[in-house]
Design an enzyme around this catalytic site. Structure first.
Site, PDB file in Angstrom:
ATOM      1  N   SER A   1       0.843  -1.202   0.000  1.00  0.00           N
ATOM      2  CA  SER A   1       0.000   0.000   0.000  1.00  0.00           C
ATOM      3  C   SER A   1       0.872   1.243   0.000  1.00  0.00           C
ATOM      4  CB  SER A   1      -0.894   0.018   1.238  1.00  0.00           C
ATOM      5  OG  SER A   1      -1.426   1.316   1.398  1.00  0.00           O
TER       6      SER A   1
ATOM      7  N   HIS B   1      -1.110  -1.162  -4.322  1.00  0.00           N
ATOM      8  CA  HIS B   1      -2.398  -0.908  -3.673  1.00  0.00           C
ATOM      9  C   HIS B   1      -2.501   0.586  -3.361  1.00  0.00           C
ATOM     10  CE1 HIS B   1      -5.906  -2.161  -1.289  1.00  0.00           C
ATOM     11  NE2 HIS B   1      -5.506  -1.281  -0.376  1.00  0.00           N
TER      12      HIS B   1
ATOM     13  N   ASP C   1      -4.745   3.489  -1.707  1.00  0.00           N
ATOM     14  CA  ASP C   1      -5.831   3.707  -0.748  1.00  0.00           C
ATOM     15  C   ASP C   1      -6.425   5.105  -0.903  1.00  0.00           C
ATOM     16  OD1 ASP C   1      -6.075   1.296   0.843  1.00  0.00           O
ATOM     17  OD2 ASP C   1      -4.018   1.706   1.500  1.00  0.00           O
TER      18      ASP C   1
ATOM     19  N   MET D   1      -9.189   7.650   0.312  1.00  0.00           N
ATOM     20  CA  MET D   1     -10.081   7.893   1.457  1.00  0.00           C
ATOM     21  C   MET D   1     -10.659   9.298   1.346  1.00  0.00           C
ATOM     22  SD  MET D   1      -7.866   6.315   4.571  1.00  0.00           S
ATOM     23  CE  MET D   1      -6.956   4.770   4.399  1.00  0.00           C
TER      24      MET D   1
ATOM     25  N   HIS E   1      -8.290   1.027  -4.122  1.00  0.00           N
ATOM     26  CA  HIS E   1      -9.234   0.699  -3.054  1.00  0.00           C
ATOM     27  C   HIS E   1     -10.000   1.967  -2.675  1.00  0.00           C
ATOM     28  CE1 HIS E   1      -9.599  -0.751   1.447  1.00  0.00           C
ATOM     29  NE2 HIS E   1     -10.773  -0.648   0.845  1.00  0.00           N
TER      30      HIS E   1
ATOM     31  N   MET F   1     -12.269   3.935  -0.583  1.00  0.00           N
ATOM     32  CA  MET F   1     -12.946   4.054   0.708  1.00  0.00           C
ATOM     33  C   MET F   1     -13.665   5.398   0.702  1.00  0.00           C
ATOM     34  SD  MET F   1      -9.865   2.455   2.954  1.00  0.00           S
ATOM     35  CE  MET F   1      -8.691   2.779   1.632  1.00  0.00           C
TER      36      MET F   1
ATOM     37  N   MET G   1     -11.634  -6.844   4.741  1.00  0.00           N
ATOM     38  CA  MET G   1     -10.847  -5.896   5.544  1.00  0.00           C
ATOM     39  C   MET G   1     -10.527  -6.520   6.900  1.00  0.00           C
ATOM     40  SD  MET G   1     -10.210  -3.201   3.788  1.00  0.00           S
ATOM     41  CE  MET G   1      -9.421  -2.272   5.118  1.00  0.00           C
TER      42      MET G   1
ATOM     43  N   GLY H   1      -9.121   3.257   7.334  1.00  0.00           N
ATOM     44  CA  GLY H   1      -8.863   4.654   7.681  1.00  0.00           C
ATOM     45  C   GLY H   1      -7.389   4.943   7.867  1.00  0.00           C
ATOM     46  N   PHE H   2      -6.665   3.993   8.422  1.00  0.00           N
ATOM     47  CA  PHE H   2      -5.265   4.276   8.732  1.00  0.00           C
ATOM     48  C   PHE H   2      -4.404   3.034   8.519  1.00  0.00           C
ATOM     49  CE2 PHE H   2      -7.978   7.069  11.112  1.00  0.00           C
ATOM     50  CZ  PHE H   2      -7.420   8.320  10.862  1.00  0.00           C
TER      51      PHE H   2
ATOM     52  N   GLY I   1      -0.997   0.846   9.677  1.00  0.00           N
ATOM     53  CA  GLY I   1      -0.332   0.596  10.955  1.00  0.00           C
ATOM     54  C   GLY I   1      -1.247   0.134  12.076  1.00  0.00           C
TER      55      GLY I   1
ATOM     56  N   ASP J   1      -6.614  -6.961   3.789  1.00  0.00           N
ATOM     57  CA  ASP J   1      -6.002  -5.635   3.897  1.00  0.00           C
ATOM     58  C   ASP J   1      -6.083  -5.135   5.338  1.00  0.00           C
ATOM     59  OD1 ASP J   1      -5.141  -3.026   3.528  1.00  0.00           O
ATOM     60  OD2 ASP J   1      -6.828  -2.418   2.266  1.00  0.00           O
ATOM     61  N   GLY J   2      -4.908  -4.891   5.917  1.00  0.00           N
ATOM     62  CA  GLY J   2      -4.855  -4.301   7.258  1.00  0.00           C
ATOM     63  C   GLY J   2      -4.103  -5.179   8.243  1.00  0.00           C
ATOM     64  N   GLY J   3      -2.965  -4.669   8.715  1.00  0.00           N
ATOM     65  CA  GLY J   3      -2.209  -5.381   9.741  1.00  0.00           C
ATOM     66  C   GLY J   3      -1.572  -6.676   9.265  1.00  0.00           C
TER      67      GLY J   3
ATOM     68  N   GLY K   1       1.108  -2.436   4.101  1.00  0.00           N
ATOM     69  CA  GLY K   1       1.608  -1.066   4.125  1.00  0.00           C
ATOM     70  C   GLY K   1       2.892  -0.995   4.924  1.00  0.00           C
TER      71      GLY K   1
HETATM   72  C1  DX5 Z   1      -6.511   0.726   5.734  1.00  0.00           C
HETATM   73  C2  DX5 Z   1      -5.962   0.659   4.321  1.00  0.00           C
HETATM   74  C3  DX5 Z   1      -4.820  -0.297   4.216  1.00  0.00           C
HETATM   75  C4  DX5 Z   1      -3.629   0.097   5.032  1.00  0.00           C
HETATM   76  C5  DX5 Z   1      -2.651  -1.036   5.120  1.00  0.00           C
HETATM   77  O1  DX5 Z   1      -7.562   1.586   5.801  1.00  0.00           O
HETATM   78  O2  DX5 Z   1      -6.974   0.243   3.428  1.00  0.00           O
HETATM   79  O3  DX5 Z   1      -4.485  -0.555   2.870  1.00  0.00           O
HETATM   80  O4  DX5 Z   1      -2.995   1.226   4.544  1.00  0.00           O
HETATM   81  O5  DX5 Z   1      -1.606  -0.682   5.972  1.00  0.00           O
HETATM   82  P1  DX5 Z   1      -0.990  -1.679   7.049  1.00  0.00           P
HETATM   83  O6  DX5 Z   1      -0.498  -2.888   6.297  1.00  0.00           O
HETATM   84  O7  DX5 Z   1       0.105  -0.899   7.680  1.00  0.00           O
HETATM   85  O8  DX5 Z   1      -2.085  -2.070   7.999  1.00  0.00           O
HETATM   86 ZN    ZN Z   2      -6.506  -0.616   1.340  1.00  0.00          ZN
END
Ligand code: DX5
Ligand code: ZN
Length: 228
Positions: free
Chosen positions: A10, A35, A37, A39, A68, A70, A139, A144-145, A147, A177-179, A199
């Site tokens: 990402s 990827h 993102d 938002m 993606h 959002m 998800m 949203g963020f 990390g 996607d996420g963590g 990410g």
């Molecule tokens: C979350 C995003 C993700 C995020 C992934 O809202 O859609 O793509 O940036 O970042 P990490 O891998 O750090 O969770």
């Molecule tokens: Zn994403």
């Protein structure tokens, strides 16, 4: 049928003052997709990038742009991202009035289509559309963020989604996607996830190329274990 895991870093975790360098770094590191993102500060509590950035990324990217969205109103803004060069567009089920129509519009523009669902959204919301999709995005954080910590309760959704695909005889990619990192990648890959967004784990690694290949190897091994 076994598909090798795809790794989609990402660019939200890249240096925004030098996105091109971030793109080069992960592409030279062997990533499969980029990827992106998007938002809107409305569907999610954060604001990131929009069509001009997607268009600029398209000029330098050698790998497909996995966009993606959002955003609260994808039906109004979809064309912006398709025109800007998105190769795959993911829209959230929570934002769609008529998912079949939105997915057809993406396909008519020549892009691949995916539907995402947030951690609290039940898998049943997307099952009837799976046979029309190229990918489902499960998800594993509330969007949203970057990390944030992986939410383990979403793993069962991946299992249920794969079981549904086996029943209907239509397999599409399952993205998470996420963590995602070396600890969490095998948990989702074993259940059949085969596109991993990452990410921080990739961009903040000492050696992003090594991290990409590690994630892919760990996930491929887990995926095969899950099939066996
Ligand atoms: C979350 C995003 C993700 C995020 C992934 O809202 O859609 O793509 O940036 O970042 P990490 O891998 O750090 O969770
Ligand atoms: Zn994403």
């Amino acid at each position: 049928m076994y598909e090798p895991t795809l790794i989609a870093p990402s660019i939200l975790s890249a240096d925004f003052l030098n996105l091109e360098a971030g793109v080069r770094m992960v592409e030279e590191g062997g990533c499969d997709w980029l990827h992106v993102d998007v938002m809107d500060g409305h569907f999610v509590p954060n604001l990131t990038i929009g069509p001009p950035h997607v268009r600029a990324l398209k000029q330098v990217a050698r790998t497909p742009l996995d966009v993606h969205l959002m955003i609260a109103n994808p039906d109004e803004q979809l064309d912006w991202y398709l025109d800007a060069g998105a190769d795959l567009v993911t829209v959230h089920i929570e934002t769609l009035a008529d998912p079949v129509r939105t997915v057809s519009r993406i396909h008519e523009a020549g892009a691949r289509a995916a539907i995402a669902l947030n951690p609290p959204t039940p898998i049943e919301r997307v099952l009837e559309y799976v046979d029309q999709l190229d990918m489902v995005l499960v998800m594993s954080v509330n969007p949203g963020f970057s990390g944030q910590s992986f939410i383990p309760s979403v793993i069962g959704k991946i299992t249920a989604l794969r079981e549904h695909m086996d029943r209907i005889g239509h397999r599409c990619r399952v993205q998470v996607d996420g963590g995602i990192n070396r600890m969490t990648a095998p948990l989702v890959a074993e259940e059949g996830a085969d596109v991993l967004v990452s990410g921080n784990a990739v961009f903040k690694a000492d050696d992003p190329a090594f991290e990409i290949s590690m994630l892919r190897r760990i996930a491929d091994e887990a995926h095969e274990r899950g099939l066996g």
